[in-house]
Design a protein around this motif. Structure first.
Motif, PDB file in Angstrom:
ATOM      1  N   GLY A  66      39.962  73.430 -45.306  1.00 47.10           N
ATOM      2  CA  GLY A  66      40.144  72.830 -43.990  1.00 47.10           C
ATOM      3  C   GLY A  66      39.627  71.405 -43.932  1.00 47.10           C
ATOM      4  O   GLY A  66      40.244  70.530 -43.313  1.00 47.10           O
ATOM      5  N   ILE A  69      42.135  69.085 -45.922  1.00 51.77           N
ATOM      6  CA  ILE A  69      43.386  68.793 -45.206  1.00 51.77           C
ATOM      7  C   ILE A  69      43.136  67.889 -44.007  1.00 51.77           C
ATOM      8  O   ILE A  69      43.975  67.055 -43.642  1.00 51.77           O
ATOM      9  CB  ILE A  69      44.078  70.114 -44.789  1.00 51.77           C
ATOM     10  CG1 ILE A  69      45.546  69.845 -44.467  1.00 51.77           C
ATOM     11  CG2 ILE A  69      43.387  70.766 -43.606  1.00 51.77           C
ATOM     12  CD1 ILE A  69      46.351  71.115 -44.274  1.00 51.77           C
ATOM     13  N   SER A  70      41.974  68.014 -43.397  1.00 54.37           N
ATOM     14  CA  SER A  70      41.636  67.132 -42.274  1.00 54.37           C
ATOM     15  C   SER A  70      41.500  65.689 -42.742  1.00 54.37           C
ATOM     16  O   SER A  70      42.007  64.764 -42.086  1.00 54.37           O
ATOM     17  CB  SER A  70      40.328  67.583 -41.620  1.00 54.37           C
ATOM     18  OG  SER A  70      40.453  68.884 -41.089  1.00 54.37           O
ATOM     19  N   LEU A  73      45.010  64.231 -43.481  1.00 57.41           N
ATOM     20  CA  LEU A  73      45.780  63.920 -42.281  1.00 57.41           C
ATOM     21  C   LEU A  73      45.215  62.710 -41.548  1.00 57.41           C
ATOM     22  O   LEU A  73      45.971  61.923 -40.967  1.00 57.41           O
ATOM     23  CB  LEU A  73      45.828  65.142 -41.362  1.00 57.41           C
ATOM     24  CG  LEU A  73      46.676  66.311 -41.865  1.00 57.41           C
ATOM     25  CD1 LEU A  73      46.536  67.507 -40.945  1.00 57.41           C
ATOM     26  CD2 LEU A  73      48.139  65.892 -41.976  1.00 57.41           C
ATOM     27  N   ILE A 217      50.056  71.653 -46.198  1.00 59.34           N
ATOM     28  CA  ILE A 217      50.035  72.240 -44.859  1.00 59.34           C
ATOM     29  C   ILE A 217      50.743  73.590 -44.852  1.00 59.34           C
ATOM     30  O   ILE A 217      50.247  74.563 -44.267  1.00 59.34           O
ATOM     31  CB  ILE A 217      50.700  71.279 -43.847  1.00 59.34           C
ATOM     32  CG1 ILE A 217      49.834  70.033 -43.643  1.00 59.34           C
ATOM     33  CG2 ILE A 217      50.924  71.978 -42.502  1.00 59.34           C
ATOM     34  CD1 ILE A 217      50.476  68.978 -42.761  1.00 59.34           C
ATOM     35  N   TYR A 220      48.665  76.202 -46.757  1.00 58.45           N
ATOM     36  CA  TYR A 220      47.444  76.487 -45.997  1.00 58.45           C
ATOM     37  C   TYR A 220      47.740  77.420 -44.828  1.00 58.45           C
ATOM     38  O   TYR A 220      47.040  78.411 -44.613  1.00 58.45           O
ATOM     39  CB  TYR A 220      46.839  75.173 -45.505  1.00 58.45           C
ATOM     40  CG  TYR A 220      45.559  75.326 -44.730  1.00 58.45           C
ATOM     41  CD1 TYR A 220      44.337  75.435 -45.384  1.00 58.45           C
ATOM     42  CD2 TYR A 220      45.572  75.364 -43.330  1.00 58.45           C
ATOM     43  CE1 TYR A 220      43.156  75.570 -44.673  1.00 58.45           C
ATOM     44  CE2 TYR A 220      44.404  75.502 -42.617  1.00 58.45           C
ATOM     45  CZ  TYR A 220      43.191  75.611 -43.287  1.00 58.45           C
ATOM     46  OH  TYR A 220      42.030  75.750 -42.578  1.00 58.45           O
ATOM     47  N   VAL A 221      48.795  77.096 -44.075  1.00 56.89           N
ATOM     48  CA  VAL A 221      49.117  77.883 -42.882  1.00 56.89           C
ATOM     49  C   VAL A 221      49.659  79.249 -43.256  1.00 56.89           C
ATOM     50  O   VAL A 221      49.308  80.265 -42.645  1.00 56.89           O
ATOM     51  CB  VAL A 221      50.121  77.116 -41.994  1.00 56.89           C
ATOM     52  CG1 VAL A 221      50.625  78.010 -40.867  1.00 56.89           C
ATOM     53  CG2 VAL A 221      49.471  75.870 -41.420  1.00 56.89           C
ATOM     54  N   ILE A 243      47.891  76.627 -35.107  1.00 59.94           N
ATOM     55  CA  ILE A 243      47.309  75.782 -36.158  1.00 59.94           C
ATOM     56  C   ILE A 243      48.407  74.999 -36.870  1.00 59.94           C
ATOM     57  O   ILE A 243      48.245  73.812 -37.187  1.00 59.94           O
ATOM     58  CB  ILE A 243      46.503  76.644 -37.142  1.00 59.94           C
ATOM     59  CG1 ILE A 243      45.296  77.257 -36.432  1.00 59.94           C
ATOM     60  CG2 ILE A 243      46.061  75.822 -38.350  1.00 59.94           C
ATOM     61  CD1 ILE A 243      44.514  78.232 -37.277  1.00 59.94           C
ATOM     62  N   LEU A 247      48.537  70.812 -37.144  1.00 61.15           N
ATOM     63  CA  LEU A 247      48.560  70.110 -38.429  1.00 61.15           C
ATOM     64  C   LEU A 247      49.901  69.414 -38.671  1.00 61.15           C
ATOM     65  O   LEU A 247      49.944  68.249 -39.078  1.00 61.15           O
ATOM     66  CB  LEU A 247      48.255  71.090 -39.562  1.00 61.15           C
ATOM     67  CG  LEU A 247      46.884  71.768 -39.520  1.00 61.15           C
ATOM     68  CD1 LEU A 247      46.730  72.727 -40.694  1.00 61.15           C
ATOM     69  CD2 LEU A 247      45.764  70.741 -39.531  1.00 61.15           C
ATOM     70  N   GLU A 251      51.458  65.143 -38.983  1.00 65.29           N
ATOM     71  CA  GLU A 251      52.339  64.624 -40.033  1.00 65.29           C
ATOM     72  C   GLU A 251      53.633  64.079 -39.437  1.00 65.29           C
ATOM     73  O   GLU A 251      54.129  63.023 -39.844  1.00 65.29           O
ATOM     74  CB  GLU A 251      52.632  65.733 -41.042  1.00 65.29           C
ATOM     75  CG  GLU A 251      53.689  65.388 -42.080  1.00 65.29           C
ATOM     76  CD  GLU A 251      53.285  64.258 -43.001  1.00 65.29           C
ATOM     77  OE1 GLU A 251      54.167  63.745 -43.731  1.00 65.29           O
ATOM     78  OE2 GLU A 251      52.101  63.872 -43.020  1.00 65.29           O
TER      79      GLU A 251
END
Length: 286
Positions: A66, A69-70, A73, A217, A220-221, A243, A247, A251
């Motif tokens: 997490g 990926i934060s 982004l 993404i 991950y999701v 979520i 995310l 993008e």
């Protein structure tokens, strides 16, 4: 570009604008919700994986990823916004140089036919640049004043015509050598602004970087239900799509504003800026 009141919270929360990312993402969100419900049903009622301690701890992977990926982004959004803001600065520079050039032409008290040329030519450069950045061609009205070849770079042709006119004025004695140097500096800025805009448009975010974020993404999701179902149960059905919405929206917004000269809802108001240039130049020279 959308004009809005930043203090109107009610509109932001409850109004779904056509530019909102939820309009683009809702089919994928529904698919992820169905997938999450299926995984929850299989793990809780059929496979009985909740009895395994190792499977229950799979959510630790998402806690670690997490943060990654934060950061990705945030970098992606900042990069796109920098391109958007630089484009706005270049268009602002185009507006300023157009006004300054018109003011100098007005101060020279040239003949009417010369003033008419610049009154047409200065806005024509702005419109030609706008259409060029959108991969279109602009010939304009009264094209006999500045003839262009559709098979070539039209903004360059307009700038060349303006520059030729300035040198012609100096050759005929309408302006002095010093005045030529002052006017020529403004003409050069037109081409520099065009080059800056082309640099933004023709240099997208590297493909590998953009593709990696999308894949990251998605993976991950799509793996969230496997680990979260043990603590959330069937609540993963609404939570996982939400979520995804958060995310993927970042993008999508970054994709939209990285080329700010188009016609998307969040792109720069290029049409309005060109109209203002035409209006203000006309007011100055008349």
């Amino acid at each position: 570009m959308i004009n809005y009141n930043p203090k109107d919270w009610f509109t932001f929360i409850f109004h779904i604008h056509k530019a909102d990312t939820i309009r683009k993402l809702w089919p994928l969100m529904v698919s992820v919700a169905v997938f999450s419900g299926l995984i929850a049903f299989l793990e809780l009622n059929y496979l009985k994986l909740s009895e395994s301690t190792y499977v229950k701890n799979i959510g630790m992977m998402h806690n670690l990823l997490g943060f990654v990926i934060s950061m990705l982004l945030v970098f992606r959004t900042n990069t796109s916004y920098d391109r958007w803001w630089e484009g706005r600065r270049l268009l602002g520079a185009l507006t300023n140089v157009s006004r300054n050039f018109a003011i100098k032409i007005k101060a020279l008290k040239l003949k009417e036919e010369h003033v008419e040329f610049f009154e047409y030519g200065i806005p024509k450069y702005a419109f030609a640049l706008k259409e060029h950045l959108r991969e279109k061609q602009y010939f304009g009205k009264n094209s006999f004043l500045i003839e262009v070849d559709g098979g070539k770079h039209i903004p360059n042709q307009v700038a060349a015509s303006i520059s030729s006119k300035v040198f012609e004025l100096q050759a005929t004695g309408a302006i002095s050598q010093e005045q030529l140097i002052i006017l020529n500096a403004d003409v050069q800025q037109f081409t520099e602004i065009c080059g800056g805009c082309e640099r933004i448009k023709n240099t997208p975010i590297p493909y590998s970087y953009s593709a990696f974020i999308k894949k990251f993404i998605f993976i991950y999701v799509i793996t969230l239900p496997f680990g979260w179902v043990f603590s959330l149960g069937y609540f993963v059905v609404p939570i996982v799509p939400f979520i995804l919405y958060v995310l993927a929206s970042l993008e999508l917004i970054a994709e939209e504003i990285e080329n700010p000269f188009g016609v998307d809802a969040n792109d720069l108001p290029v049409d309005e800026i060109c109209d203002n240039i035409e209006k203000h130049v006309g007011q100055i020279l008349r």
